[in-house]
Design a protein around this motif. Structure first.
Motif, mmCIF file in Angstrom:
data_model
loop_
_atom_site.group_PDB
_atom_site.id
_atom_site.type_symbol
_atom_site.label_atom_id
_atom_site.label_comp_id
_atom_site.label_asym_id
_atom_site.label_seq_id
_atom_site.Cartn_x
_atom_site.Cartn_y
_atom_site.Cartn_z
ATOM 1 N N THR A 36 2.311 -2.915 3.131
ATOM 2 C CA THR A 36 3.087 -2.879 1.893
ATOM 3 C C THR A 36 2.601 -1.762 0.986
ATOM 4 O O THR A 36 3.407 -1.038 0.394
ATOM 5 N N VAL A 37 1.291 -1.570 0.899
ATOM 6 C CA VAL A 37 0.744 -0.487 0.087
ATOM 7 C C VAL A 37 1.183 0.866 0.641
ATOM 8 O O VAL A 37 1.587 1.770 -0.110
ATOM 9 N N THR A 43 7.905 4.845 -0.549
ATOM 10 C CA THR A 43 9.194 4.597 -1.191
ATOM 11 C C THR A 43 9.141 4.635 -2.712
ATOM 12 O O THR A 43 10.171 4.773 -3.354
ATOM 13 N N ASN A 44 7.969 4.454 -3.274
ATOM 14 C CA ASN A 44 7.781 4.378 -4.721
ATOM 15 C C ASN A 44 8.558 3.203 -5.321
ATOM 16 O O ASN A 44 8.980 3.248 -6.463
ATOM 17 N N ALA A 49 9.377 -1.757 -0.520
ATOM 18 C CA ALA A 49 8.231 -1.770 0.397
ATOM 19 C C ALA A 49 8.025 -3.173 0.967
ATOM 20 O O ALA A 49 7.862 -3.338 2.180
ATOM 21 N N GLN A 50 8.010 -4.177 0.114
ATOM 22 C CA GLN A 50 7.834 -5.546 0.591
ATOM 23 C C GLN A 50 8.973 -5.964 1.511
ATOM 24 O O GLN A 50 8.754 -6.619 2.526
ATOM 25 N N ASN A 83 10.342 3.121 9.911
ATOM 26 C CA ASN A 83 11.706 3.474 10.304
ATOM 27 C C ASN A 83 12.730 2.819 9.385
ATOM 28 O O ASN A 83 13.723 3.443 8.999
ATOM 29 N N LEU A 84 12.504 1.564 9.039
ATOM 30 C CA LEU A 84 13.420 0.873 8.132
ATOM 31 C C LEU A 84 13.470 1.566 6.772
ATOM 32 O O LEU A 84 14.544 1.750 6.194
ATOM 33 N N ALA A 85 12.309 1.953 6.262
ATOM 34 C CA ALA A 85 12.260 2.641 4.965
ATOM 35 C C ALA A 85 12.966 3.996 5.044
ATOM 36 O O ALA A 85 13.718 4.372 4.135
ATOM 37 N N THR A 86 12.748 4.718 6.131
ATOM 38 C CA THR A 86 13.386 6.024 6.296
ATOM 39 C C THR A 86 14.898 5.872 6.405
ATOM 40 O O THR A 86 15.654 6.627 5.780
ATOM 41 N N ASN A 87 15.359 4.883 7.170
ATOM 42 C CA ASN A 87 16.803 4.656 7.295
ATOM 43 C C ASN A 87 17.429 4.286 5.962
ATOM 44 O O ASN A 87 18.530 4.714 5.638
#
Length: 179
Positions: A36-37, A43-44, A49-50, A83-87
């Motif tokens: 998460t950190v 993502t800021n 993030a969570q 990958n989820l954050a990038t998508n």
């Protein structure tokens, strides 16, 4: 495994089997916070993030029998979370680009004649209004209007005649007479 022996205890046997793999719960407890950190730094946004880390762990749980056999199951979870954050970022960027390409279009207000016609049409009975709109605005012939409404052509011609008379009466100025 080394066991402590006391006097009189049988000799301890060392466990030489494969090292035990952590269960899903242990993996979750050990890595949720650090992932998460990492994703927060990427993502800021702590909520995002969570969410992506939680989603990655949910996907891991659904495939746990297979993932548990990996040398490093946490690497799989980490890769999925990234990958989820990038998508998510790509979808947001695409949406923002789409919105930037949209132009605000100016639509002029209707002129007074248009407003008067709309009000006059509203005042007509429904069948007359429908016949006038289909004939004059949709350019349908009388026989097609009659077929759609399931009536005789003479009935449609009657609705059109009455509708024209009512519109003329409403739209004519004082002292004007339409025949």
């Amino acid at each position: 495994m080394i066991a402590l022996q006391g006097k009189g205890d049988p000799p301890a046997v060392a466990d030489t089997g494969p090292p035990s793999r952590p269960g899903f719960e242990e993996l979750y407890v050990a890595y949720f916070q650090s992932l998460t950190v990492q994703l927060f730094a990427y993502t800021n946004d702590m909520g995002v993030a969570q969410e992506v880390v939680q989603e990655a762990f949910c996907r891991a749980l659904a495939r746990w029998k297979k993932i548990a056999l990996y040398d490093d199951p946490s690497a799989w979870v980490r890769r999925v979370a990234w990958n989820l954050a990038t998508n998510r970022w790509r979808r947001a960027r695409t949406a923002a680009q789409f919105l930037r390409r949209q132009r605000e279009e100016y639509t002029p207000a209707p002129n007074p004649d248009r407003v008067a016609l709309a009000q006059a049409l509203k005042a007509l009975p429904a069948r007359q209004r429908r016949a006038v709109i289909l004939y004059y605005l949709a350019d349908l012939p009388v026989n097609e209007i009659a077929r759609q409404d399931g009536v005789a052509e003479a009935t449609v011609r009657s609705w059109l005649h009455r509708g024209r008379l009512a519109l003329a009466a409403q739209l004519s100025g004082p002292g004007e007479r339409h025949v």
